[in-house]
Design an enzyme around this catalytic site. Structure first.
Site, PDB file in Angstrom:
ATOM      1  N   GLY A  38       0.880  -1.175   0.000  1.00  0.00           N
ATOM      2  CA  GLY A  38       0.000   0.000   0.000  1.00  0.00           C
ATOM      3  C   GLY A  38       0.914   1.220   0.000  1.00  0.00           C
ATOM      4  O   GLY A  38       1.885   1.270   0.769  1.00  0.00           O
ATOM      5  N   ASN A  42       3.794   1.876   2.809  1.00  0.00           N
ATOM      6  CA  ASN A  42       5.194   1.914   2.364  1.00  0.00           C
ATOM      7  C   ASN A  42       5.845   3.246   2.738  1.00  0.00           C
ATOM      8  O   ASN A  42       6.996   3.284   3.188  1.00  0.00           O
ATOM      9  CB  ASN A  42       5.287   1.731   0.843  1.00  0.00           C
ATOM     10  N   GLY A 213      12.014   8.373 -13.487  1.00  0.00           N
ATOM     11  CA  GLY A 213      12.520   7.016 -13.716  1.00  0.00           C
ATOM     12  C   GLY A 213      14.031   7.012 -13.816  1.00  0.00           C
ATOM     13  O   GLY A 213      14.730   7.554 -12.945  1.00  0.00           O
ATOM     14  N   GLY A 216      16.251  10.076 -13.108  1.00  0.00           N
ATOM     15  CA  GLY A 216      16.381  10.676 -11.779  1.00  0.00           C
ATOM     16  C   GLY A 216      15.207  11.563 -11.429  1.00  0.00           C
ATOM     17  O   GLY A 216      14.048  11.212 -11.712  1.00  0.00           O
ATOM     18  N   GLY A 242       9.054   4.278  -5.550  1.00  0.00           N
ATOM     19  CA  GLY A 242       8.610   5.669  -5.446  1.00  0.00           C
ATOM     20  C   GLY A 242       8.189   6.000  -4.018  1.00  0.00           C
ATOM     21  O   GLY A 242       8.425   7.110  -3.531  1.00  0.00           O
ATOM     22  N   ASP A 243       7.578   5.036  -3.352  1.00  0.00           N
ATOM     23  CA  ASP A 243       7.151   5.263  -1.957  1.00  0.00           C
ATOM     24  C   ASP A 243       8.365   5.420  -1.045  1.00  0.00           C
ATOM     25  O   ASP A 243       8.360   6.239  -0.119  1.00  0.00           O
ATOM     26  CB  ASP A 243       6.294   4.089  -1.471  1.00  0.00           C
ATOM     27  N   GLY A 278       9.438  -7.319  -3.114  1.00  0.00           N
ATOM     28  CA  GLY A 278       8.398  -6.820  -2.217  1.00  0.00           C
ATOM     29  C   GLY A 278       8.440  -5.308  -2.113  1.00  0.00           C
ATOM     30  O   GLY A 278       9.415  -4.666  -2.515  1.00  0.00           O
ATOM     31  N   SER A 282      11.275  -4.216   1.313  1.00  0.00           N
ATOM     32  CA  SER A 282      12.498  -3.874   0.571  1.00  0.00           C
ATOM     33  C   SER A 282      13.081  -2.519   0.996  1.00  0.00           C
ATOM     34  O   SER A 282      14.168  -2.146   0.563  1.00  0.00           O
ATOM     35  CB  SER A 282      12.194  -3.834  -0.933  1.00  0.00           C
TER      36      SER A 282
END
Ligand code: RIB
Length: 297
Positions: A38, A42, A213, A216, A242-243, A278, A282
């Protein structure tokens, strides 16, 4: 100051796939794992692992115990969590051999967030906190308005994008974090510099982080524009990268790091995260990020 994250919590069902399933195709998966995820969870874990005092506000439904245990074990304050008697939100995630993902969301309990719940959480806060939001819960605009009225800095990660975000009053948002697609949807532009310029024109006081991406990220705040490259690594699973970036970036601001250092640590943390499977599991600890950066100096 600390962080309150009004955010989603999902049980992530993750399937390793040779490629994403195509229309009409039936495909056997390789490995199957259940992880905590979620975007909200995260980001709370990332902020807490980065060292910020973090409260998670949101709704844990039936089947969400493992998510609460995970947040608790990461020192995230759960004293205001709601416990509705409906199923927990979950995600079905395909991870391809190159580490990319494709996600189906079931909103479940994440959309049981109500205005009275939001008021009750914010009313309890004696001191200003960074209020973090993504777009995976109900009542996102209400959280922004209520936090703004209290004078709390609002951080919006406009993900996943849908048209409801076009109604947001960006002038109430202190920091906006978007990727190129989300930034494009908010502005109608495609070029990163044009996206940034349009967002700044719409709301000059809002700091913007545009993630690109492999290119950067670019951060614009006041009269500063900072470009941060990625740290090249072998990606295993990009879910939650991204989280991780967002949680680390906000924790950096909360710790009064210079913007460039907050961005650098966020980029390093997300680079580490993609080398592991994960979403939430992670996310690296602060010491790992420091060691990673020292190795690359
Ligand atoms: O950003 C990754 C997250 O998106 C996953 O953990 C999944 O639950 C979805 O919310």
């Amino acid at each position: 100051m600390g962080v309150i994250n009004f955010g989603s919590m999902n049980v992530d069902h993750v399937y390793s796939m040779p490629h994403f399933v195509q229309p009409g195709e039936t495909l056997q998966s390789g490995a199957y794992h259940i992880y905590c995820g979620g975007k909200g969870l995260n980001q709370s874990v990332a902020a807490a692992r980065a060292g910020a005092k973090t409260m998670h506000a949101g709704m844990a439904g039936k089947g969400g115990d493992m998510l609460l245990d995970f947040l608790r074990s990461n020192n995230v304050d759960l004293s205001m969590i709601g416990l509705p008697d409906i199923p927990q939100g979950h995600a079905i995630i395909q991870v391809s051999e190159s580490g990319e993902n494709s996600i189906i969301l079931f909103r479940g309990s994440n959309f049981a967030v109500t205005r009275s719940y939001i008021d009750s959480v914010l009313d309890r806060q004696q001191e200003p906190q960074y209020v973090i939001l993504q777009n995976e819960i109900s009542e996102v605009p209400y959280v922004i308005d209520a936090a703004f009225r209290k004078g709390f800095p609002v951080v919006l990660n406009a993900s996943p994008f849908d048209d409801s975000l076009l109604e947001i009053d960006l002038s109430k948002v202190t920091w906006l974090l978007v990727n190129e697609i989300e930034g494009g949807c908010l502005t109608g532009e495609t070029d990163p510099d044009a996206i940034l310029a349009k967002l700044r024109e719409k709301s000059p006081k809002t700091g913007v982080v545009l993630t690109l991406g492999k290119e950067g990220s670019i951060c614009a705040s006041g009269d500063r524009v900072i470009r941060q490259g990625i740290f090249p690594v072998q990606a295993v699973d990009t879910t939650g990268a991204g989280d991780t970036f967002t949680g680390y970036f906000i924790a950096g601001l909360d710790a009064h790091l210079d913007l460039s250092e907050a961005l650098r640590r966020a980029a390093a943390a997300s680079a580490i995260a993609v080398t592991r499977p994960g979403a939430a599991p992670s996310i690296p600890m602060a010491e790992e990020v420091t060691a990673f950066l020292q190795e690359r100096q």
